[in-house]
Write a protein that holds these residues in place. Structure first.
Motif, mmCIF file in Angstrom:
data_model
loop_
_atom_site.group_PDB
_atom_site.id
_atom_site.type_symbol
_atom_site.label_atom_id
_atom_site.label_comp_id
_atom_site.label_asym_id
_atom_site.label_seq_id
_atom_site.Cartn_x
_atom_site.Cartn_y
_atom_site.Cartn_z
ATOM 1 N N MET A 211 0.858 -1.171 0.000
ATOM 2 C CA MET A 211 0.000 0.000 0.000
ATOM 3 C C MET A 211 0.906 1.236 0.000
ATOM 4 O O MET A 211 1.725 1.404 0.905
ATOM 5 N N SER A 233 2.500 0.833 3.711
ATOM 6 C CA SER A 233 2.340 -0.427 4.434
ATOM 7 C C SER A 233 2.756 -1.585 3.541
ATOM 8 O O SER A 233 2.132 -1.858 2.522
ATOM 9 N N PHE A 235 2.849 -5.071 2.129
ATOM 10 C CA PHE A 235 1.806 -6.091 2.018
ATOM 11 C C PHE A 235 0.424 -5.561 2.416
ATOM 12 O O PHE A 235 -0.486 -6.330 2.682
ATOM 13 N N GLY A 236 0.315 -4.240 2.462
ATOM 14 C CA GLY A 236 -0.931 -3.635 2.907
ATOM 15 C C GLY A 236 -2.105 -3.946 1.997
ATOM 16 O O GLY A 236 -3.257 -3.935 2.427
ATOM 17 N N SER A 238 -2.601 -6.800 0.437
ATOM 18 C CA SER A 238 -3.012 -8.203 0.456
ATOM 19 C C SER A 238 -3.947 -8.501 1.627
ATOM 20 O O SER A 238 -4.469 -9.601 1.744
ATOM 21 N N ALA A 239 -4.153 -7.512 2.497
ATOM 22 C CA ALA A 239 -5.035 -7.738 3.646
ATOM 23 C C ALA A 239 -6.479 -7.885 3.197
ATOM 24 O O ALA A 239 -7.212 -8.734 3.696
ATOM 25 N N THR A 240 -6.860 -7.072 2.261
ATOM 26 C CA THR A 240 -8.281 -7.017 1.934
ATOM 27 C C THR A 240 -8.594 -7.484 0.512
ATOM 28 O O THR A 240 -9.717 -7.898 0.235
ATOM 29 N N ALA A 241 -7.592 -7.426 -0.378
ATOM 30 C CA ALA A 241 -7.866 -7.794 -1.765
ATOM 31 C C ALA A 241 -8.204 -9.274 -1.871
ATOM 32 O O ALA A 241 -7.641 -10.099 -1.157
ATOM 33 N N ASP A 242 -9.095 -9.575 -2.763
ATOM 34 C CA ASP A 242 -9.495 -10.971 -2.919
ATOM 35 C C ASP A 242 -8.712 -11.676 -4.020
ATOM 36 O O ASP A 242 -8.855 -12.870 -4.225
ATOM 37 N N PHE A 245 -1.879 -12.880 -5.754
ATOM 38 C CA PHE A 245 -0.718 -12.050 -6.053
ATOM 39 C C PHE A 245 0.357 -12.914 -6.689
ATOM 40 O O PHE A 245 0.510 -14.081 -6.348
#
Lengths: 667, 667
Positions: A211, A233, A235-236, A238-242, A245
Motif C-alpha cells: 500500500m 504499508s 503487504f498492505g 493483500s489484507a483485503t484484496a481478494d 498475487f
C-alpha cells in the motif's frame, strides 16, 4: 563490550581448530558446517636455476609466496566442490589442504575478516548507484579504517560498532534478515531456493502488493513530506484484496520491506553513535542490485544523504577470512600485507539487465578469492600531501568508456606478442609453450570479462590490467632488463619543466632523493639517494634482489657508487610492489621509515607505469620529478602530445615552503 | 517540521467539514470513509422545577451539559451501526447528529486527539506488564504532557515527535505495521479477519517458525550477550524445513516480528531525540496483550529499562477525537476541561486467559467513549508540594485485591438502598421508579465488569466507584443536604493532631483558608475564607450554585457572614468537580487563581470522600487540616481504628518553613 580474545566462560569455542585430513576424507565431518575456508598452502615451482654469474638469471629465484584461497559455495554443492578440488587443485603442486572449520564466534571472525579486507584490498568498498553511469563507485583505501559500523545481514541482522582491531560491540540487531526473506519467501511463493527468490524479486512490482502513500491519500502527503510512491504499508494490499498475487510481486515486496527496515535501523544506529562509515555484509546482500539499491535508497532517505551505504566486494568471505586469521594467529597475519590476486579471484558480477540473472546467482557456482601475502607491511609514502585523497591512477577506466575500450583492445592486441616473447625467453623449458598458451586463454577470458564487468576488481585502470597480466603468469615468463636510461628526445616536450629543474640544480643540493626505478638506471648527484625498486617481479622491471647484486657489481667497477654504498649515502630499498605501476599508499614500511629518517626532499618517479598511468596527478609534500616517454600513440593523443612525447614534470608543493630549499623561487 | 494549521498547498484538506444530515441519510456517503466520529449533542431533560424558595429544589436546575460520544467499529458493521443508533440514540433526547468525516490530515487529528486524552483523561496512559500482579500500571496525569513520542501503528507506522499543542514532526516511520501483519497474515493463513489473526497469534508458538539464537549456537551466545531464546531470524526455520507450519505459529511469529521491529525503531528515535515518554497507538495495538507485551519487551530490551512503553486506554479514538476537535475549533474545545463519563464508556478489556478471546476482539462490536464537558478549565491546586507525584486516591483497588473485593461488595450491597432513596426523593415523577430500576441494572453490570476488569477505567478506586455511580444517574435521583457540621466524638481519635492545631490557633491568624466543603457547614475565624464547593451535583454534596443561595440567606441572618461577603473576605468558588471525592490536580482554574492571589496558607479538606478516600496522603506546601469521621467499619479496621473513629490530621509541610507562620514550632 566485546573484546577480541576474551572468551565467555559459558560458550565453547571450537572454531579455530585447524584440521588436517587425508585427501580422501577432506570434507568428511564438514557437511554440517555452515561455512568453511579452504586454505591452500601452495608451493611454487622451484625450476629456476640457482644464482649464477649471469645477471638476469638471478631473477628466476623466486621466494615461496604464501597465498590464501577462499572458495565459497552452498552446502548442497559439496559433491561438486570435491570434483572442483580434484580438477583444479590436486593437479597443481598442492601439498597440504587445510580446512578451517568455522563453527562459533562468528562475530569475531566477521570483524577480523572485515578489518582484513578493508586494510588489504584496494577498492574493497563501494557505493552502489543504480542510475549512475557506472553503478559502482569504489572508495579509496584509507589506512585509518576505524571506527565503522558493520551491518551483517545473515539469517538475522547484527549491527556492530568496530572501534579498533580488538574492540567491537554488537550495538543492535534485528530478527528481520536474510532468513526472513528466505523463510517468508518460501512460504509465500513455494520457491525454496534463495537465489530463485532473488530472481523472482528482480522481476516483480512491489506496488501491486504494498500500500503506497498515494493509495491512501490519492497523491503525496505533502503536509508530512511523504511522496506518493513511498510504501505506507508493506503487504498492505493483500489484507483485503481478494485477488491472487504473483510470486514475483510478493518476493519484490518482501525484499523491499526487509531492505528498507535494515536501512533505517542501520542509519539510526550510525546517527546515535556518530559513525559515518556503514558497511553492509552477509549473505543477504551478495552483490544483488535490488538489495543494494533499496538499502542505498533507504539510507539516503533516512539520513538525507549524510551517510553513505557502503558495500564490500568480498562481503561473502569475511567470516572465512576471519576464521583463517584466527586459526593462524600464531603466524600473526597482520604483520604482513596482502594483495588481491586478480588471476585467482572471481570478480564482482554484473548487474546489467542483459546478463543472464542466473550468472549472478552465484551460490550455485563457485566464488573465489586469492590473496597473495607480501612479506612486509605496506604503508603510505610519508611525503604524500593528503593520503586520504591520493588516487594512484591517472585514468579511471570504469568511468571513462572510450579509454576503457582502447586499453582493453590494446592489451588484447599485445597478447600474442607477449606470449611469443614469453616462450622465446625460456628456450630450455619444454612446458613453456603449453603454459604460455594457457596464459593466453586465461588473459583473453579475463579481458572479455572486464569488458562486460569493468568493476569486477574495483576501478579498472591500466595498472590493474598490467597487474592482472602479471598475476596470470603463474611463473615468470618474461625476464628482460632493458637498461634504457632516460632518453631525451628533442624538444618541444609534452610537459617540460626541465629549465626550472636546471635552475633548481643551481640551488643547494637536496638532502635525500627517493628514486622509484623501473627498468632504467640510476641518477646520482651528491645527494643521498634511496633507490626503491620492486619487491617482486613485474614485466621487465628490476627487482630489489636483482638491483642489490647489480649495484654490487657496479660498485666493483665505479668508486662513486662504491663510496656511496660504503658511506650509506646510497641505499637500495624495496618498494613493496610487484607491479609495473606504483601505488604510493601501499609502500614497504621500511621504505617509509627510511624516507622519514633521511628527511627526503626529492621524489623521482620515472617510466610510463609509475609516472603516467599512475601518480601523474599525485601531490607530494616535497619536490618531485615525474619523467616518462609516452610510448603509446593513443595515450599521447589523449594527453595532447605525440608518440614518444617526453614528459618532464618538475613540481614543487604550493603553499608549503620548504625551509631548506634556498634560492629556488617557487618556495 | 510540521506545524499545526499550516496547510501544504498541494493537498486538499476536506477533513474538517462537519456535515449535518437528515436522519434517513445519516451514513450516506460515509461507507468509504476510514473512520468517523459521531458527535452527539444531547440536551438534558429540563423537567426540574425552577428555583423557588425551597433551598433543595435549586439543585434540580441543571445546566445543559455538552457531552462527546465516540463510537468505534469496522466499516463492515455499518448496518449494525445504524441499528445501534436507532436502538440506543434515537430513543433519547437526541436533537442533532453530527458526523465528522475524517478523510485527510490524519496526523494533525491524531496528535490533537492524543494531546486531548492525555490532558483530559486521568489514568489514560499505562505501562503493560504481562507477568505483574496487575497487568496495567496506570500513569498519573501530568498537565505538562510535552514533549513526547507518539508511535502510531496503523497500516504502516508513523513516529511523531510532539513538542507542543501546535508543533509536531513526523521524524520517522516504517512500512512494517498493522497492514503488514494483516496482509502477510492473510496470505500465510488464509484468514482474512484482523481479529481472527490476532486470536490465532495468541495461541501460537513462534519458536517453531523462528530461528532462535539457541537453534544456531545450541544455547546462548554469551560472547555477545544474546540469550538462547532471542529470535535470531524471524521465519528463519521456514526457509529450509519441509514441514507444514500451523496458522497459529505463523501468526505468532509475524506478530513478534512486527512488534519487535517497531519497538526497536521507537526506542532508537526516543534515544536520538532524548524523549522518555513514548506512547503507542493505532489499530495494531488495540489493547491486545501479545502486541503490548512484545512491544514492551522490545523497548525494555533495547533501552535496558531506561524508556517505558506507554499505551493509551483510548488509542483507537485519537483520530476521531482530533477530527472532532478540528471541526469544532471555532468553539475552542481546549478552553474547557473534559472528563471521561464512566457510565457511557466501554472500558479496557480483560486480557486474562479465561476470558473468551472474542470478547476482546472488539472490532466486531462497538467501543464507546463518552466525555463530559466541564465548562471551565481544570488545573492543579497551586499548593500541592509536588504535582507530578500527587495521587488523589488513598487506596488503589486495582492493586489491592482484598480492598477491591470489599468495596465492590459494599457498593453492590448499598445499591438497593440507593435506588429506594432515589425513588422516594422524587415522589412527583412518575417515571422515577422505571429510571431507578434501569440505573440499578446498569450499575450492577458495571460492578460485575469491574470485578473482572478492575483496570477498565484506569486505576479502580473508591472515588471511581462513586463517580461511576454518579455518572450512571442520568438525572439526579437523590438530592439531600444533610447539614451535618463536623461532630467531635470523644477521644481517643484515630488520627489526632487536634492539640497541635489548638496550639497553632494561638499563633498569628492565617492569611487565607481554603475550605473544601462537602455536605457540612462552614468554619470561619477571622481569616479570609475561600469556600470551594462542587461545580456539579454528586451525592448529597452542596454545589456552588446551592451554596451561593444558601450563603446569601445566611448572610441575611448573620452579620459576620454578611460582612465577610461584603468585604470580600468570604469567597464562594466552585471546585470544578462533580464528584463526592476530590482530585486536587483537576481544580477549577479560577479557584487556583484565587488561591494564589489570596496567598492561601491553610487548606481544609473534610469528609470521607475528600479526606480519606482521596488526599489522605496528599502533601501540600502549606498547612492543612484533613478531617473526617470513618463511617465504614471495614475502612476503619483497615486504617487501624473503629467505626466512627475521628480523623483530625493537622499537617505542616516539613522542610518548607512558612515565613509568615510565626510562633508555631514545626515551621
Amino acid at each position: 563490550m566485546a573484546e577480541c580474545g576474551r572468551v565467555d566462560s559459558n560458550t565453547s569455542h571450537t572454531m579455530d581448530k585447524s584440521i588436517t585430513l587425508p585427501p580422501d576424507e577432506i570434507f568428511r565431518n564438514l557437511e554440517n558446517a555452515k561455512r568453511f575456508a579452504i586454505d591452500i598452502v601452495r608451493s611454487f615451482d622451484h625450476t629456476a636455476k640457482a644464482a649464477g654469474d649471469k645477471l638476469y638469471e638471478i631473477s628466476m629465484q623466486e621466494e615461496v609466496t604464501a597465498r590464501l584461497h577462499f572458495i565459497k559455495f552452498e552446502n548442497a554443492y559439496i559433491e561438486t566442490c570435491l570434483d572442483f578440488i580434484k580438477d583444479h587443485l590436486v593437479n597443481t603442486e598442492t601439498k597440504v589442504i587445510k580446512a578451517t572449520v568455522d563453527k562459533e564466534d562468528e562475530m569475531t571472525c566477521l570483524i577480523k575478516g572485515c578489518n582484513f579486507v578493508l586494510r588489504n584490498i584496494p577498492h574493497e568498498a563501494f557505493v552502489y548507484a543504480k542510475h549512475a553511469d557506472s553503478e559502482f563507485r569504489f572508495q579509496t583505501t584509507n589506512p585509518d579504517i576505524f571506527p565503522y559500523l558493520l551491518v551483517n545481514i545473515g539469517s538475522g541482522v547484527s549491527i556492530v560498532k568496530v572501534e579498533s582491531e580488538d574492540k567491537f560491540e554488537r550495538i543492535g540487531g534485528s530478527s528481520i534478515g536474510g532468513g526472513t526473506f528466505w523463510g517468508l519467501g518460501a512460504l509465500l511463493t513455494k520457491t525454496k531456493r534463495f537465489d530463485e527468490l532473488l530472481q523472482l524479486a528482480s522481476k516483480g512490482q512491489h506496488a501491486s502488493v504494498d500500500m503506497l502513500v498515494k493509495d491512501i491519500y490519492g497523491g503525496s502527503y505533502g503536509y508530512l513530506g511523504l511522496t506518493g510512491d513511498l510504501i505506507a504499508s508493506s503487504f498492505g494490499k493483500s489484507a483485503t484484496a481478494d485477488k491472487e498475487f504473483s510470486k514475483e510481486d510478493m518476493a519484490k515486496s518482501l525484499l523491499h520491506m526487509i531492505s528498507n527496515d535494515i536501512g533505517q535501523l542501520a542509519c539510526l544506529y550510525a546517527k546515535l553513535h556518530n559513525l559515518s562509515r556503514v558497511y553492509f555484509g552477509g549473505f543477504f546482500i551478495r552483490g544483488h542490485p535490488v538489495t543494494m539499491h533499496t538499502i542505498t535508497y533507504s539510507i539516503n532517505f533516512f539520513t538525507k544523504g549524510e551517510v553513505q551505504a557502503l558495500f564490500l566486494r568480498h562481503e561473502g568471505y569475511l567470516g572465512a577470512i576471519g576464521a583463517f586469521l584466527k586459526g593462524a594467529e600464531e603466524d600473526n597475519p597482520n604483520q604482513y600485507s596482502w594483495g588481491e590476486n586478480y588471476a585467482g579471484s572471481s570478480g564482482l558480477m554484473s548487474v546489467s539487465p542483459d546478463m543472464n540473472p542466473m550468472q549472478r546467482a552465484r551460490s550455485g557456482t563457485f566464488d573465489m578469492l586469492e590473496m597473495d601475502r607480501l612479506e612486509r607491511q605496506l604503508v603510505n609514502l610519508p611525503l604524500l600531501q593528503d593520503p586520504s585523497s591520493y588516487i594512484p591512477d591517472t585514468v579511471d577506466l570504469t568511468e571513462d568508456a572510450p579509454a576503457r575500450e582502447y586499453w582493453l583492445y590494446c592489451f588484447e592486441e599485445a597478447l600474442d606478442g607477449v606470449v611469443k616473447r614469453a616462450v622465446a625467453s625460456q628456450p630450455d623449458m619444454p612446458e613453456a609453450a603449453l603454459r604460455a598458451e594457457k596464459f593466453r586463454q586465461k588473459y583473453r577470458h579475463k579481458l572479455q570479462t572486464l569488458r562486460q564487468q569493468p568493476f569486477a576488481y574495483g576501478s579498472l585502470t591500466v595498472r590493474s590490467l598490467l597487474d592482472t597480466r602479471e598475476h596470470l603468469k603463474s611463473i615468470k615468463c618474461v625476464v628482460l632488463l632493458l637498461c634504457s636510461f632516460l632518453e631525451f628526445y628533442k624538444r618541444p616536450w609534452l610537459v617540460d619543466s626541465y629549465d626550472q629543474w636546471l635552475e633548481r640544480l643551481k640551488g643547494p643540493p637536496h638532502k635525500c632523493a627517493l628514486f622509484f626505478v623501473d627498468n632504467s638506471g640510476l641518477l646520482s648527484r651528491g645527494t643521498e639517494v634511496v633507490l626503491a625498486s620492486n619487491s617482486g617481479p613485474a614485466l621487465n622491471d628490476v627487482t630489489n634482489g636483482e638491483l642489490q647484486i647489480l649495484t654490487e657489481r657496479i660498485a666493483a667497477m665505479d668508486p662513486v657508487i662504491e663510496a656511496g654504498l660504503r658511506e650509506d649515502r646510497l641505499l637500495l630499498v624495496q618498494s613493496g610492489s610487484s607491479s609495473p605501476c606504483l601505488d604510493l599508499s601501499r609502500l614497504d614500511k621500511v621504505l617509509a621509515m627510511v624516507v622519514r629518517e633521511r628527511q627526503t626532499d626529492l621524489v623521482i618517479i620515472e617510466g610510463m607505469g609509475r609516472a603516467i598511468h599512475t601518480n601523474y596527478y599525485a601531490m607530494l609534500s616535497c619536490e618531485s620529478l615525474k619523467m616518462a616517454v609516452i610510448k603509446n600513440s593513443w595515450l599521447a593523443d589523449r594527453l595532447g602530445g605525440k608518440l614518444f612525447s617526453v614528459v618532464f614534470k618538475y613540481e614543487v608543493p604550493v603553499g608549503k615552503p620548504n625551509k631548506d630549499c634556498g634560492a629556488f623561487s617557487p618556495c
